[in-house]
Design a protein around this motif. Sequence first.
Motif, PDB file in Angstrom:
ATOM      1  N   HIS A1509       0.897  -1.124   0.017  1.00 55.39           N
ATOM      2  CA  HIS A1509      -0.001   0.046  -0.054  1.00 55.39           C
ATOM      3  C   HIS A1509       1.060   1.214   0.131  1.00 55.39           C
ATOM      4  N   LYS A1510       1.880   1.171   0.669  1.00 60.19           N
ATOM      5  CA  LYS A1510       2.694   2.265   0.840  1.00 60.19           C
ATOM      6  C   LYS A1510       3.653   2.807  -0.590  1.00 60.19           C
ATOM      7  N   LYS A1511       3.760   1.780  -1.549  1.00 56.60           N
ATOM      8  CA  LYS A1511       4.609   1.912  -2.646  1.00 56.60           C
ATOM      9  C   LYS A1511       3.424   2.642  -3.679  1.00 56.60           C
ATOM     10  N   THR A1512       4.106   3.862  -4.122  1.00 60.52           N
ATOM     11  CA  THR A1512       3.000   4.728  -4.889  1.00 60.52           C
ATOM     12  C   THR A1512       3.830   4.856  -6.164  1.00 60.52           C
ATOM     13  N   GLY A1513       5.115   4.828  -6.292  1.00 63.48           N
ATOM     14  CA  GLY A1513       5.904   5.290  -7.414  1.00 63.48           C
ATOM     15  C   GLY A1513       6.138   4.109  -8.633  1.00 63.48           C
ATOM     16  N   GLY A1514       6.984   4.469  -9.425  1.00 65.25           N
ATOM     17  CA  GLY A1514       7.280   3.613 -10.488  1.00 65.25           C
ATOM     18  C   GLY A1514       6.150   2.956 -11.195  1.00 65.25           C
ATOM     19  N   GLU A1515       6.046   1.626 -11.318  1.00 65.04           N
ATOM     20  CA  GLU A1515       4.928   0.788 -11.859  1.00 65.04           C
ATOM     21  C   GLU A1515       3.657   0.751 -11.569  1.00 65.04           C
ATOM     22  N   MET A1516       3.569   1.158 -10.099  1.00 66.34           N
ATOM     23  CA  MET A1516       2.518   1.140  -9.261  1.00 66.34           C
ATOM     24  C   MET A1516       1.133   1.952 -10.061  1.00 66.34           C
ATOM     25  N   ASN A1517       0.189   1.145 -10.696  1.00 67.60           N
ATOM     26  CA  ASN A1517      -1.059   1.871 -11.272  1.00 67.60           C
ATOM     27  C   ASN A1517      -2.157   1.444 -10.431  1.00 67.60           C
ATOM     28  N   TYR A1518      -3.136   2.042 -10.880  1.00 68.73           N
ATOM     29  CA  TYR A1518      -4.517   1.840 -10.257  1.00 68.73           C
ATOM     30  C   TYR A1518      -4.670   0.316  -9.916  1.00 68.73           C
ATOM     31  N   GLY A1519      -4.493  -0.339 -11.123  1.00 70.44           N
ATOM     32  CA  GLY A1519      -4.994  -1.771 -10.936  1.00 70.44           C
ATOM     33  C   GLY A1519      -4.186  -2.388  -9.787  1.00 70.44           C
ATOM     34  N   PHE A1520      -3.067  -2.279  -9.494  1.00 69.87           N
ATOM     35  CA  PHE A1520      -2.173  -2.974  -8.586  1.00 69.87           C
ATOM     36  C   PHE A1520      -2.464  -2.455  -7.462  1.00 69.87           C
TER      37      PHE A1520
END
Length: 1910
Positions: A1509-1520
């Motif tokens: 949940h804390k990861k917001t950058g990079g490849e993290m998109n809505y779906g993940f």
Amino acid sequence: MSDQCEERATMIAAGDLQEFAPRGREHCRRHPSALTLQLRRLQPASELCSSDGAAGLVGSLREVTIHERQRESWQLRKGASDVGEEVDYDEELYVASNMVIWSKGSKNQASTVYKAFTVDSPVLQALWCDFTIAPEKSEKADGNDEIVEKCICILQNSCINVHSIEGKDYIAALPFQVANVWPTKFGLLFERSSSSHEVPPSPPREPLPTMFSMLHPLDEITPLVCKSGGVFGSARVQYVADYTMRIVFLSAEPSIVMTYDTIQSLHTVWALRRVKPEEQNTVLKFSEQMGTPQHVATSSSLTAHLRSLSKGDSPVASPFQNYSSIHSQSRSVSSPSMQSRSPSISNMAALSRSHSPALGVHSFSGVQRFNFSSNTQSPRRHSIIHSPNSTSSDSFLITETEPIVPELCIDHLWTETITNMREKNSQASKVFITTDLCGQKFLCFLVESQLQLRCVKFQESNDKSQLIFGSVTNIQAKDAAPVEGIDTLLVLEGSGNLVLYSGVVRVGKVFIPGLPAPSLTMSNQMPRPSTPLDSVSTPSKPLNKHLGPLEESVLLSPVPELRDSSKLHDSTYVEDCTFQQLGTFIHSLRDPVHNRVTLELSNNTMVRITIPEIATSELVKRCLQGVKAILPKEIAVQMLVKWYNAYNAPGGPNYHSEWNLFVTCLMNMMGYNTERLAWTRNLDFEGSLSPVIAPKKARPSETGSDEDWEYLLSSDYHRNFESHPVAKALRLDPLEVSAPKDDFLQSLSLDSSTLLFTHIPAIFFVLHLIYEELKLNSLMGEGIRSLVVLLVQLARDLKLEAYIDYYYRDYPALVKSSRQTCIIDQVQTGFMHHPSFFSAEPPSIFQWLSSCLKGEGVQPYPYLPGICERSKLVVVSVALYILGDESAVSNEASHYLYKITSGKDALMPSQYLLVCSFRHSTSVSSLAEKLVIWMTNVGFTLRDLESLPFGVALPIRDAIYYCREQPASDWPEAVCLLIGRQDLSKQACEGNLQKGKSVSMGINGFRGTGYWAEHSVQKLLHRIIEYPELEGTHKDRQLCQRTMALPVGRGMFTLFSYHPVPTEQLPIPKLNLTGRAPPRNTTVDLNSGNIDVPPNMACWASFHNGVAAGLKIAPASQIDSAWIVYNKPKIAELANEYAGFLMALGLNGHLTKLATLNIHDYLTKGHEMTSIGLLLGVSAAKLGTMDMAITRLLSIHIPALLPPTSTELDVPHNVQVAAVIGIGLVYQGTAHRHTAEVLLAEIGRPPGPEMEYCTDRESYSLASGLALGMVCLGHGSNLIGMSDLNVPEQLYQYMVGGHRRFQAGMHREKHKSPSYQIKEGDTINVDVTCPGATLALAMIYLKTNNRSIADWLQAPDTMYLLDFVKPEFLLLRTLARCLILWDDILPNSKWVNSNVPQIIRENSISLHATELPSSEDLSLETLAQAHVYIIAGACLSLGFRFAGSENLAAFNCLYKYATDFLKCLSAPTASITGHYNLETCLSVLLLSLAMVMAGSGNLKVLQLCRFMHKKTGGEMNYGFHLAHHMALGLLFLGGGRYSLSTSNSSIAALLCALYPHFPVHSTDNRYHLQALRHLYVLAAEPRLLTPVDVDSNTPCYALIEVTYKGTQWYAEATEELMAPTLLPELHLLKQIRVKGPRYWELLIDLSKGTNHLKSILSKGGILYVKLRAGQLSYKEDPMGWRSLLAQTVTHRNSEARAFKPEAISAFTSDPALFSFADYFCKPTVNMGQKQEILDLFSSILYECVTQENPEMLPTYIAIDQAVRRLERREMSETFELWQIKLVLEFFSSRSHQERMSRNPNRGLFMNSEFLPVMKCTIDNTLDQWLQAGGDVSLHSYLSGQPTDESQLSMLACFLIYHSVPTPGQLAAGGLEGSTNFSELLLKFKQLNMPVRALLRLAPLLLRNPQSMVL
């Protein structure tokens, strides 16, 4: 005057007199309707003042105008309670103009209005009616029990309103004018109104039926048919179309109709029943063939008529006729029922009909009817109105209609005989059914014109199929009413007397205090009730003369023959009438209810009186019942009549002297002279002032006399006092009674001519059985003592030595030998009727039980059905429990009993002995269970058990104790109450209720992971964005993505946790998309428009938000269509939320309540989201039902399901996707051929020429695949009828590609021209079709372990083939393959890796490699991606396989892979595999972990989720983010109360919800429709079990043992869990047990079925448990050390004495036991000898409480007290000694020994020295008595000589305790000549006497002590 004295002697005093006015009238005056205005309009001005009720009720009543009187009517009935217990009040239905008022009230006039109805037009009739709903109509009914709807029906001119008690309202339109409505057993019966002069129409027009039935307000009104035999030839079935037939009476039980033929003037009785199918056919065929015009109606024309009328042409006559009828009819009597006053024919029809212009009038042509009962001066004039026959209008032209099928039929039963003097107008004005005192039934009808009440006796035929009618008896009567409460009827004679009859036997006149008796002249007024009645001429004859045989003629005057009707006007009658003008007299009776009836007086007032009961004391009632049952009916009625007259004479006896009066009355009827018999002469009729009863005692005497003292000495009171312990303690010398006067010494003989003389033996035997029955009720001690005195007298006179001896043993103090006997002549003894059931040996229930316990043979025990119910109960339960005979309870006629009846051919039991040995039953527990369940079925409760004597109750208590230890969980509530398990009874009780807000939500506090975990989840899932350290709008947008992904998880977390308030809207939390931007901390709003965001960015997020809010609503909430519509938002922005809300309601099952109209409204709005939510919601609610309406709804949105020629609808793509999934849901598991065919084609639907179907094709294809999978879910190769579709091959082709097949079917036209944009060629586009086809295969072959299909899905093992497959599809293939090979899945990494093909395994990159190996011919990127996706697919299947199981191996395996992937992400090699791919796989793993641990809140998984949940950058998109939040939600599913199921249907739902391709941004629906993410709800099931302490009603911890069924992987195993806990899936379990030692054990056996446990779980999972004595809960005492306090004392050692009463609170919560400890176990200062008793009480209390059977405390104390009394030699009755004997015999009985051998450490009295000590004390006391001179009296008893009076009591105790035979038996045994002990032993063997008793008798019988030596 002497005649009048006689009359007075047999008068019956009526009870409490009250003014009566209908309660509804008062309410009407206060009612805010326009009624009062109408009344005023109709009244002349002079009367206005009185109508306001100011003049008081009576005043206004007298001045009520004719108008008003004619407008009101009312009927009363006995109050009916909902529960079914006896209630004693009246219910009244009052009608006035447009109002109906239903009130209830008791005789003290505390009345309440229950309901008031106001309708639009005047009420013609109102009535109560019960409709039965057949089971198929109602959804609620389980099984085939019919539901009865109690309703009120209100008849108006054109319709009938029906209101049920539950609150349902129906309005049925009436297709014709109704003259009368009748309630029947089946529904309503209508009479069509027709004028009396209706001419028989000419042949082409058939007469219409006149009677119709309506079985339910929603059913059609159908004509009645009748089956009459004999009159018109053979029996045939036809419509009732005879307009001369009128119904005068209808009864529901028995179901009969009485009609009157106006032409023949005859009454006929018919049976009413449902039509048989063959009769329906006959009528319909018959009417087609056109039978005789008179009796047959053409059904087609009839139907046409009814149908056309119901369209609205109501048959109203011309306006002129209406106008004229109002005026001419206002004084006319429109029908004879005008005069009716009975509740069954309510005169409201007649009264209000004359004012309702629209009704066709039926009046009788020209019959002048003189009406004596009315108070008008002149005879009423009939106005004859000829109205045009409006009903037969020309509506018969339409003939082509379907016929109406009749539903009820009447069968002819009886018709009056035709007499020559029959008058024209002799219709019965009142009809009722009455029962006489002996249960014979009569149908009585009152023909007022002839002043006759005709009574027809009827009875059921032997096969109960029909009623047989007897002869008619006529009684002169002006009016009559039944008195149901006491089986009599009241008749108002022409002379004005009220007379009580029972059947046709006259009982006596009714005397009404305060009303002058009509036969006296007015000067001699009756005294008011307050003055003593001595002033009325007192007869100078003694009482017995009155009851003697000479008076028979007066008491039972045979009914005089019918007087000739010409004499009606003779002089006496006219004189009566003129005489009556002087005073107030009764002119009619009405509203009889139970034993109350209203008298209408001549001055317009009404008085309600109560007819007194037959008896009030329980003892007299019992004896009367018994005697009634045994005598022939005629004699029984006469006896009851005599008793009734004696008992209810004016100023009769009070309660105490009732028995004495009964004895006197009974003995007089037997021929005794009670004046001369000493003890009956002294019976006291305390305070009876009646000159009739005690003429002698009323004589006052100024001076005392010696006689008074002698009277006192010879009284019972004195005898009882002498034997009283106080007299002994005070050492009072017995007084010598002087010899009684010599007139008593002469022998008294009986008068053999009296009524009951010949039946004395029968009556004696019955009274003896009642005596035995009363012994089984410890509350009836007084009654037994009274009864035994009577029995002894009779036994002595009948010379029954055995009985006298028996009574002496029971009551030694009461039965003295020097009582008077009466001599019965030998000659007359011959006349006595000795019944066949009379036995010389007195039947004794205690002796019978004792023989059973000892295992001796017993004879069947005689019992009177309906009277000796306790005896029957005890006999049967002992036969079952002690003898182990399971057939004892199975049938009615048990062979342990024989019934006694009054018939001559009473079956004598063959003199066989039932051999009583304990049969080895299947298992003891089953016997105890059977007994307890049988006892509750016959209605035996704890209160009954408490009043059973303790010895008799012991076997039952033992069975109860056994059941309490090991109960079954599914017993009904009554059983659990009986065995004293409150936890179970509360559970059973809750099982029947609707679930309200329960304890469940408060439980989260102490579930596994603790409070902070819940709290952190709440924080995570309700997060607001505050990240001040992040820069720029891009970051904001990313955070926004995360926030928008929250709601799906929140929905999981709060699933089903809320019960909405129906009056408030559901609160939907707002989506917060604001953040703060540094450095100034300004608020940035993403919706504000100054930041560029994609359009509609938040629309799906708000949809999810709405779903989450809607899913909070629990399925058990009360929600209706109106509330759903009420929640519709006013603002357009919230439409998406509402769309989600609708979908949620579908998922939790509430959307089925939404009206079709509203669904249509929503869909026509054309709002895309609303349509998606609604379609998915409705389909989910109708899961697997193949509901046609919903199918039509969905088909409109799917072009493929519409016919090819249909208009092309422009349906948005996403709505099509939702509709396709909807079809899958509705047809889930049905393998519906057409649906499957269409869906199969839709997977590969090509794009159309004009850009249709071109965007987002993937999601449509996937949806079709998923839907196809659902339709054929788990069917595998058994797809019946689909082999020609080649489903698997077609799917395989979709999956791997190939040449596109030619489109078959009706849609081929559409696909002829290819798309102009998309050039696919003629091959299948695998990228589109593969996912759907793969998952469809997986679902069709789910769990089938089909190897051949699974091999198709194997990952390719050459580099060449790998290049052809998208790595993502490998995940799906692996998943599909594993789901098919369900049983092969193993929870370890070895199995997971076995799914990876060899080529990949060999070339896989290690996670920690720093540089990449290079290879020419292998594409490492492909291999690496294939590897991670295959692993992810295998792990996902592992998650499905172990969903919701918390399987540790699966968890560890998945956790290992999840951490590996996390490391992969940060490894240098990550770039090869690709971050996106790794994130996808990691999300899949996280979801798999959450599935396995669903609902458990596992901490490790929670940590992973928080990290992601804390990861917001990079490849993290809505779906993940969406996936991570879903994982988090699953982990805490439903707040930790729900888990996932692995049924086929659940797996299908989870596949839709967790499809492993996640959207890239919040509006992305290209590959998978986002709304489907919520389908996980269909897989969630409640599995939390929460123990709740039944005493404190709070949740607690309890140890639970779960037993798993054996499977192929593991054997049967048990596991201990500490509840509250989530249970494993129920189908895996064999049983669940609440384990001791702290709580009562409780077994839920799942092998019998899981429904019981499922219902517990669905109602919040509350399992009630009960702490055992001396234990503390786990919360207070986690280690179990503190309850050791109990252990020290439990093992009985020297400290038992030191048990302090204060310590009892640790063991029990019963206040009665606290009080006992307080009062009986606390030592005081100077105790003295009492210390020993206190110690005993303390140890008894301690034992009862620790052994968990406090109900045994009274038994212990009773035994102790009895033994002490015996020691003091104060036993005046041997009742308790019998009980102790039974207790001892029970413990030594064989059945009990066997039970003990199987289960040594249980049972009552077990580890105690109490019984042996008591036994020893009794033995010692009796032996001491024997040595101290008792042997002398014993010897004189055995040799039949009189014994010393002082020894009588102890002698009786000795005889009872040692079972000594009677002297008669000894003499018969020929014991005189015995010389040694061995001979005695042999001879006593037949007498069943124990050896220890024989040892004590031997010295007396053998004379010389030496011969004792054998």
